[in-house]
Design a protein around this motif. Sequence first.
Motif, short mmCIF file in Angstrom:
data_model
loop_
_atom_site.label_atom_id
_atom_site.label_comp_id
_atom_site.label_asym_id
_atom_site.label_seq_id
_atom_site.Cartn_x
_atom_site.Cartn_y
_atom_site.Cartn_z
N GLN A 233 0.12 3.39 5.87
CA GLN A 233 1.56 3.58 6.03
C GLN A 233 2.16 4.26 4.80
OE1 GLN A 233 3.32 -0.27 6.63
NE2 GLN A 233 4.93 0.62 7.92
N PHE A 237 3.87 7.91 4.75
CA PHE A 237 5.24 8.04 4.26
C PHE A 237 5.32 9.14 3.18
CE2 PHE A 237 8.44 7.10 1.04
CZ PHE A 237 9.60 7.08 1.82
N SER A 241 7.29 12.66 3.48
CA SER A 241 8.37 12.98 2.51
C SER A 241 8.12 14.35 1.89
CB SER A 241 8.41 11.95 1.37
OG SER A 241 8.58 10.67 1.88
#
Length: 292
Positions: A233, A237, A241
């Motif tokens: 995760q 992420f 980003s």
Amino acid sequence: MNKQPKTHPGPRFFPRPIDRPSPRSIGLAALQSLHQELSAYPKPGLVSPVDSGSHSDMDAATFFRSLFSLRGYFREIALAGMGNAPFAALKELGIAAEERMLKATRGVNTHRGAIFNLGLLAAAAGHLRNADLSLQNEALAVVVRERWGEAIRLHGTRLPRISHGSQVAANHGVGGALLEASSGFPHVFKVGLPALQKSLHQGADPNSAAVQCLFALMEVLPDTNLLYRGGEQGLTFAQESARAFLAAGGVHRPGWQLHAGAIHREFVALNLSPGGSADLLAATLFVYRLQS
Ligand SMILES: CC(C)(COP(=O)(O)OP(=O)(O)OC[C@H]1O[C@@H](n2cnc3c(N)ncnc32)[C@H](O[C@H]2O[C@H](COP(=O)(O)OP(=O)(O)OP(=O)(O)O)[C@@H](O)[C@H]2O)[C@@H]1O)[C@@H](O)C(=O)NCCC(=O)NCCS
Ligand SMILES: Nc1ncnc2[nH]cnc12
């Protein structure tokens, strides 16, 4: 007799050295690249002279002490590369440098990845210089992959399974620093370097181009530091980003620092740090310096 004008017999006979850096200049370029990586800002979750990002056990001063402890290492390993040293000899230099680094930082791991990655590239630069060959294009990658790749893979199978990298390899099946090095630093040559060159070409200053390069690496690298701290995760992420930052124009968009700063704060809130990408940024800056 018909006098022919003297012609150059061509590169096959005289491989003209485009660049012949000395071990001292290779060592200096490595330290300058590590310093440039540390100074770049804003970098998501990473240490810089502005703040410590997601790291409670180190700051820029820790990195400076670490850098100081490494000042002879990159010259030494370049010299070893010039002498056609096998991987076992490079490894000994790397382990001794790791010990000096850990002593200088009182046990904090600042530059383990850099000692390994930039160490191998410095040895490759020494090797090419000794053979009077150019460092341009992917010559450094080819030397690392073909001379030491197999030994690096074997070294990986013999490491005690205690490092963060090996725990991530066991849990997530990614190869991390060992795979990156043994395959000749594909992320440096195929992702980091083109991103850095393109950004500089488009007029970015060196700090902005370094940040752009970091985001380009983060977007695709299976960074074992992100996986260790944030699992799948956390890695996803970070990659999303980076993708969003680049898609919005990256450092070529006016006011980009606000976007990068917001991502930095999100990483700190989630305790994420892309240490592997930071190492490969330093490796990219090193290759760029060697080739310039
Ligand atoms: C071969 C070794 C380098 C060991 O590698 P291994 O995979 O077993 O494990 P790590 O100890 O985890 O070190 C590998 C470091 O490489 C960087 N890295 C991560 N992902 C990649 C990637 N995809 N490609 C390239 N490089 C990558 C990364 O370095 C940075 O992170 C370090 C801080 O990490 P860590 O200690 O985990 O710290 P935190 O996240 O802060 O943890 P906590 O605070 O939460 O505890 C830092 O050093 C950055 O540079 C990886 O960490 C090696 O150990 C070895 O064999 N060395 C001896 C041989 C040698 O060096 N020879 C040199 C000449 S050949
Ligand atoms: N600037 C940095 N901050 C944290 N970890 C790193 N590893 C390599 N460079 C780093």
